[in-house]
Design a protein around this motif. Structure first.
Motif, PDB file in Angstrom:
ATOM      1  N   ILE A   1     -53.210 -69.202  22.970  1.00 20.21           N
ATOM      2  CA  ILE A   1     -54.648 -69.500  22.900  1.00 20.21           C
ATOM      3  C   ILE A   1     -55.389 -68.200  23.168  1.00 20.21           C
ATOM      4  N   PHE A   2     -56.350 -67.908  22.316  1.00 16.78           N
ATOM      5  CA  PHE A   2     -57.176 -66.728  22.580  1.00 16.78           C
ATOM      6  C   PHE A   2     -58.338 -67.111  23.495  1.00 16.78           C
ATOM      7  N   THR A   3     -58.533 -66.281  24.511  1.00 13.42           N
ATOM      8  CA  THR A   3     -59.627 -66.488  25.470  1.00 13.42           C
ATOM      9  C   THR A   3     -60.404 -65.180  25.570  1.00 13.42           C
ATOM     10  N   ARG A   4     -61.337 -65.106  26.528  1.00  8.96           N
ATOM     11  CA  ARG A   4     -62.065 -63.849  26.745  1.00  8.96           C
ATOM     12  C   ARG A   4     -61.240 -62.868  27.572  1.00  8.96           C
ATOM     13  N   GLY A   5     -60.254 -63.379  28.284  1.00  7.77           N
ATOM     14  CA  GLY A   5     -59.452 -62.499  29.126  1.00  7.77           C
ATOM     15  C   GLY A   5     -58.675 -63.321  30.142  1.00  7.77           C
ATOM     16  N   THR A   6     -58.011 -62.642  31.050  1.00  8.09           N
ATOM     17  CA  THR A   6     -57.186 -63.322  32.052  1.00  8.09           C
ATOM     18  C   THR A   6     -58.008 -64.322  32.862  1.00  8.09           C
ATOM     19  N   THR A   7     -59.195 -63.902  33.260  1.00  6.19           N
ATOM     20  CA  THR A   7     -60.033 -64.782  34.085  1.00  6.19           C
ATOM     21  C   THR A   7     -60.305 -66.106  33.381  1.00  6.19           C
ATOM     22  N   GLU A   8     -60.688 -66.026  32.111  1.00  5.45           N
ATOM     23  CA  GLU A   8     -60.959 -67.280  31.398  1.00  5.45           C
ATOM     24  C   GLU A   8     -59.669 -68.079  31.193  1.00  5.45           C
TER      25      GLU A   8
ATOM     26  N   VAL B   1     -55.437 -63.677  26.401  1.00  8.08           N
ATOM     27  CA  VAL B   1     -54.414 -64.615  25.948  1.00  8.08           C
ATOM     28  C   VAL B   1     -54.078 -65.601  27.064  1.00  8.08           C
ATOM     29  N   LEU B   2     -53.939 -66.852  26.659  1.00  4.25           N
ATOM     30  CA  LEU B   2     -53.246 -67.821  27.508  1.00  4.25           C
ATOM     31  C   LEU B   2     -52.070 -68.331  26.706  1.00  4.25           C
ATOM     32  N   TYR B   3     -50.866 -68.038  27.182  1.00  2.00           N
ATOM     33  CA  TYR B   3     -49.678 -68.672  26.609  1.00  2.00           C
ATOM     34  C   TYR B   3     -49.458 -69.956  27.378  1.00  2.00           C
ATOM     35  N   GLY B   4     -49.121 -71.030  26.686  1.00  2.00           N
ATOM     36  CA  GLY B   4     -48.860 -72.286  27.383  1.00  2.00           C
ATOM     37  C   GLY B   4     -47.667 -73.017  26.812  1.00  2.00           C
ATOM     38  N   ASN B   5     -46.990 -73.713  27.674  1.00  2.00           N
ATOM     39  CA  ASN B   5     -45.934 -74.633  27.257  1.00  2.00           C
ATOM     40  C   ASN B   5     -46.577 -75.661  26.322  1.00  2.00           C
ATOM     41  N   LYS B   6     -46.053 -75.773  25.100  1.00  2.00           N
ATOM     42  CA  LYS B   6     -46.711 -76.564  24.058  1.00  2.00           C
ATOM     43  C   LYS B   6     -46.898 -78.024  24.472  1.00  2.00           C
ATOM     44  N   LYS B   7     -45.883 -78.574  25.121  1.00  2.00           N
ATOM     45  CA  LYS B   7     -45.971 -79.990  25.514  1.00  2.00           C
ATOM     46  C   LYS B   7     -47.122 -80.184  26.517  1.00  2.00           C
ATOM     47  N   LEU B   8     -47.202 -79.254  27.472  1.00  2.00           N
ATOM     48  CA  LEU B   8     -48.300 -79.333  28.449  1.00  2.00           C
ATOM     49  C   LEU B   8     -49.649 -79.183  27.770  1.00  2.00           C
ATOM     50  N   LEU B   9     -49.734 -78.225  26.859  1.00  2.00           N
ATOM     51  CA  LEU B   9     -51.003 -77.982  26.156  1.00  2.00           C
ATOM     52  C   LEU B   9     -51.446 -79.237  25.409  1.00  2.00           C
ATOM     53  N   GLU B  10     -50.475 -79.917  24.817  1.00  2.00           N
ATOM     54  CA  GLU B  10     -50.817 -81.125  24.059  1.00  2.00           C
ATOM     55  C   GLU B  10     -51.340 -82.225  24.975  1.00  2.00           C
ATOM     56  N   GLU B  11     -50.794 -82.290  26.191  1.00  2.00           N
ATOM     57  CA  GLU B  11     -51.212 -83.348  27.127  1.00  2.00           C
ATOM     58  C   GLU B  11     -52.545 -83.035  27.805  1.00  2.00           C
ATOM     59  N   MET B  12     -52.907 -81.775  27.831  1.00  2.00           N
ATOM     60  CA  MET B  12     -54.095 -81.363  28.592  1.00  2.00           C
ATOM     61  C   MET B  12     -55.392 -81.773  27.895  1.00  2.00           C
TER      62      MET B  12
ATOM     63  N   ALA C   1     -59.249 -81.240  26.551  1.00  2.00           N
ATOM     64  CA  ALA C   1     -59.868 -80.074  25.913  1.00  2.00           C
ATOM     65  C   ALA C   1     -60.640 -79.272  26.960  1.00  2.00           C
ATOM     66  N   TYR C   2     -60.931 -78.032  26.630  1.00  2.00           N
ATOM     67  CA  TYR C   2     -61.661 -77.128  27.542  1.00  2.00           C
ATOM     68  C   TYR C   2     -63.139 -77.172  27.147  1.00  2.00           C
ATOM     69  N   GLN C   3     -63.604 -76.225  26.358  1.00  2.00           N
ATOM     70  CA  GLN C   3     -64.977 -76.303  25.854  1.00  2.00           C
ATOM     71  C   GLN C   3     -64.986 -77.158  24.589  1.00  2.00           C
ATOM     72  N   LYS C   4     -66.104 -77.817  24.341  1.00  2.00           N
ATOM     73  CA  LYS C   4     -66.174 -78.721  23.190  1.00  2.00           C
ATOM     74  C   LYS C   4     -67.205 -78.213  22.186  1.00  2.00           C
ATOM     75  N   GLY C   5     -66.926 -78.476  20.925  1.00  2.00           N
ATOM     76  CA  GLY C   5     -67.881 -78.061  19.890  1.00  2.00           C
ATOM     77  C   GLY C   5     -67.176 -77.831  18.572  1.00  2.00           C
ATOM     78  N   GLY C   6     -67.688 -76.828  17.835  1.00  2.00           N
ATOM     79  CA  GLY C   6     -67.128 -76.544  16.519  1.00  2.00           C
ATOM     80  C   GLY C   6     -65.718 -76.011  16.606  1.00  2.00           C
TER      81      GLY C   6
ATOM     82  N   PHE D   1     -58.284 -75.757  22.118  1.00  2.00           N
ATOM     83  CA  PHE D   1     -58.799 -74.933  23.226  1.00  2.00           C
ATOM     84  C   PHE D   1     -59.657 -73.761  22.756  1.00  2.00           C
ATOM     85  N   GLU D   2     -59.985 -73.740  21.492  1.00  2.00           N
ATOM     86  CA  GLU D   2     -60.759 -72.597  20.985  1.00  2.00           C
ATOM     87  C   GLU D   2     -62.027 -73.090  20.294  1.00  2.00           C
ATOM     88  N   ALA D   3     -62.963 -73.570  21.099  1.00  2.00           N
ATOM     89  CA  ALA D   3     -64.210 -74.098  20.542  1.00  2.00           C
ATOM     90  C   ALA D   3     -65.124 -72.955  20.077  1.00  2.00           C
ATOM     91  N   GLY D   4     -65.801 -73.167  18.978  1.00  2.00           N
ATOM     92  CA  GLY D   4     -66.753 -72.164  18.482  1.00  2.00           C
ATOM     93  C   GLY D   4     -66.056 -71.040  17.747  1.00  2.00           C
TER      94      GLY D   4
END
Lengths: 409, 150
Positions: free
Chosen positions: A88-95, A234-245, A247-252, A272-275
């Protein structure tokens, strides 16, 4: 074998004079400089390919989408993940860490849950959990450190126990450079069924990362510390966990279907990549990772061991110097935090700047750690692929000069 | 030695001298006022032990830790405020702080001549990140001189 002088020629900023001196950039733990290849990848995108992704049928959109998707593949390869859909692409480690806290954390923690972190963490791996435990009534526990800044694992069995739901630890301390044996801690966490998150902000730029070998559930890092632009991470995630989680931000862009009444989410990772994402940043990240992989991450680590050992040995000869963190180079990344007698870190930073040398001074976004080590601030020199022993020689000379300057010796 | 000159723009001789010997080092056992300030980001710390007589600061014992600029600035402030009335100290602190907080490069002439003692600090205005080192003591004094808790 890394040829630092040749590498440095790829970095336009390193040709700059700072206060009439050649720039010596030793603030790489804060952010890295960018090679021309990365700069051109971004310029080329905006001059010839710019379009939004995943939504147009026209040529530019298809080309931009292709570049963005290939960036994910390259990131997956970089950390030895077999599946680019785990990226998942994010703004950085913090996000990235906040994403896990606000989605997985809110959905899975309650008053019986415990989160385990370490006393070495950057604020970005402390504050999100401090806030989350307030919302969920869960507890936050710390793996303590020894005097040398290594983790004290003697009571790990008690700290990580059946109540532990998440273990979120840094791979490398940004404050003092400790490299943690994360594989053992991950194993212990898995033994009690806890989820694991690795803050790789200070390790991914400097050494090989293998998520398959580590078997962590999440791993976060920033692009800007590994030659890429700011604002992409970057956030790398275990795919199964990501699927169960949730959503983060919502939108386009993160939806499957929207009606006036309700919406459903797209598949991972798009959920997990809104907008519109940072497309140019992703393309810059791709170029940066290609640059690093071309050099070999193992060779980069070897280079940093060599120059860090060289710097450490010479710095130990400075009268009264205090170096924070482990002495053993196998436990230390390419950074040295230190204090010298009679010269406050801020004065040293200003003095070195007048000689063209950029270091970091302060608490390095790790206030509790620096305080625990008995200080409010320290000076920190952090190295990368373009740094040389010659630069370290000048650095040592100027530290000695600073002591004369401020102490009138 | 152009680089040393450049460095000297910030670290003037008076600043370096005062950073090593801030002065005001005679203990006061019966202070009427203790004013303390700390910047937790860098560890700059200051304690002013003050004797007050008819609202005049008659005696100061200064304890100061931190960077050269902060130590020198704390020392300059002591010289500026000694033997001054509390109200005048407030007014001088305001004038000095406001010089650093204004964007325009205004005339360095202070209304109160005594503030000119601190003139060696004024060029640090050009080094944005170090302004806080100059102002910690002045802000601390300004904010706490009237406080009952300190």
């Amino acid at each position: 074998m890394i040829d630092s002088e040749k590498i440095a020629s790829d970095f336009p900023i390193l040709k700059r004079k700072i206060n009439n001196n050649n720039l010596i950039y030793f603030d790489n733990a804060a952010t890295s400089q960018k090679p021309i290849q990365v700069i051109e990848s971004i310029t080329n995108f905006y001059t010839s390919t710019n379009a939004n992704i995943h939504r147009g049928v026209h040529t530019l959109s298809m080309e931009a989408t292709n570049l963005y998707d290939r960036a994910k593949e390259r990131v997956a390869e970089f950390i030895n993940s077999t599946d680019s859909e785990s990226i998942i692409f994010t703004r950085g480690t913090t996000e990235s860490i906040n994403l896990v806290a606000e989605t997985w954390g809110r959905a899975n923690l309650d008053e019986n849950s415990e989160i385990v972190i370490t006393e070495l963490e950057h604020h970005s791996n402390i504050v999100p959990w401090q806030e989350l435990i307030k919302e969920t009534n869960s507890k936050l526990k710390y793996i303590p450190i020894n005097n040398d800044g290594t983790l004290d694992l003697s009571n790990l069995d008690q700290i990580i126990n059946s109540n532990t739901k998440l273990v979120s630890i840094t791979h490398v301390s940004n404050g003092i450079g400790t490299i943690n044996n994360i594989k053992n801690i991950i194993k212990q966490a898995k033994d009690v069924g806890a989820i694991t998150l690795i803050d790789a902000a200070q390790s991914a730029p400097h050494m090989p990362i293998d998520v398959n070998d580590l078997e962590c559930d999440f791993l976060a890092f920033s692009g800007h510390k590994l030659l890429a632009p700011t604002g992409i991470g970057v956030l790398y995630g275990n795919k199964k966990l990501l699927e169960e989680m949730p959503a983060y931000q919502k939108g386009g862009d993160m939806i499957l279907e929207v009606t006036y009444q309700k919406s459903s989410w797209a598949d991972v990772p798009f959920k997990f990549e809104a907008g519109t994402p940072n497309i140019a940043g992703a393309i810059g990240l791709k170029s940066a990772i290609e640059y690093l992989m071309n050099l070999s991450m193992a060779e980069i680590r070897n280079h940093e061991i060599e120059i860090t050992e060289y710097a450490y040995e010479q710095m130990m000869n400075i009268n009264g110097i205090e170096i924070l963190g482990p002495e053993n180079i196998d436990e230390r990344a390419g950074l040295i935090s230190f204090n010298i007698p009679g010269v406050h870190p801020h004065d040293l930073g200003t003095f070195l700047d007048s000689k063209g040398i950029a270091i970091r001074t302060g608490h390095h976004c790790a206030m509790p750690l620096i305080k625990k080590l008995g200080s409010h601030s320290s000076a920190r020199a952090s190295f990368y692929i373009y740094n040389t022993k010659k630069e370290i020689d000048k650095f040592i000379t100027e530290i000695n000069n600073s002591m004369k300057y401020f102490n009138h010796v | 030695m152009s680089n040393y000159n450049k460095l000297g723009f910030v670290y003037k001789k008076e600043i370096l001298d005062r950073s090593i010997k801030p002065g005001f080092d005679k203990l006061i056992s019966n202070a009427d006022k203790l004013i303390t300030g700390l910047n937790p980001f860098c560890g700059d710390e200051v304690k002013y032990h003050i004797n007050l007589k008819e609202n005049i600061l008659t005696n100061i014992y200064l304890e100061v830790e931190g960077c050269a600029i902060h130590k020198a600035s704390s020392s300059f402030l002591s010289d500026v405020i000694i033997n001054e009335k509390v109200l005048e100290v407030q007014s001088m602190c305001e004038e000095f702080i406001s010089y650093f907080n204004k964007n325009n490069d205004e005339n360095k002439q202070f209304k109160n001549d005594k503030l000119n003692i601190a003139n060696p600090l004024l060029d640090i205005k050009s080094n944005q990140i170090r302004i806080k080192c100059v102002l910690l003591s002045w802000n601390t004094m300004h904010n706490n001189l009237f406080s009952k808790n300190q």
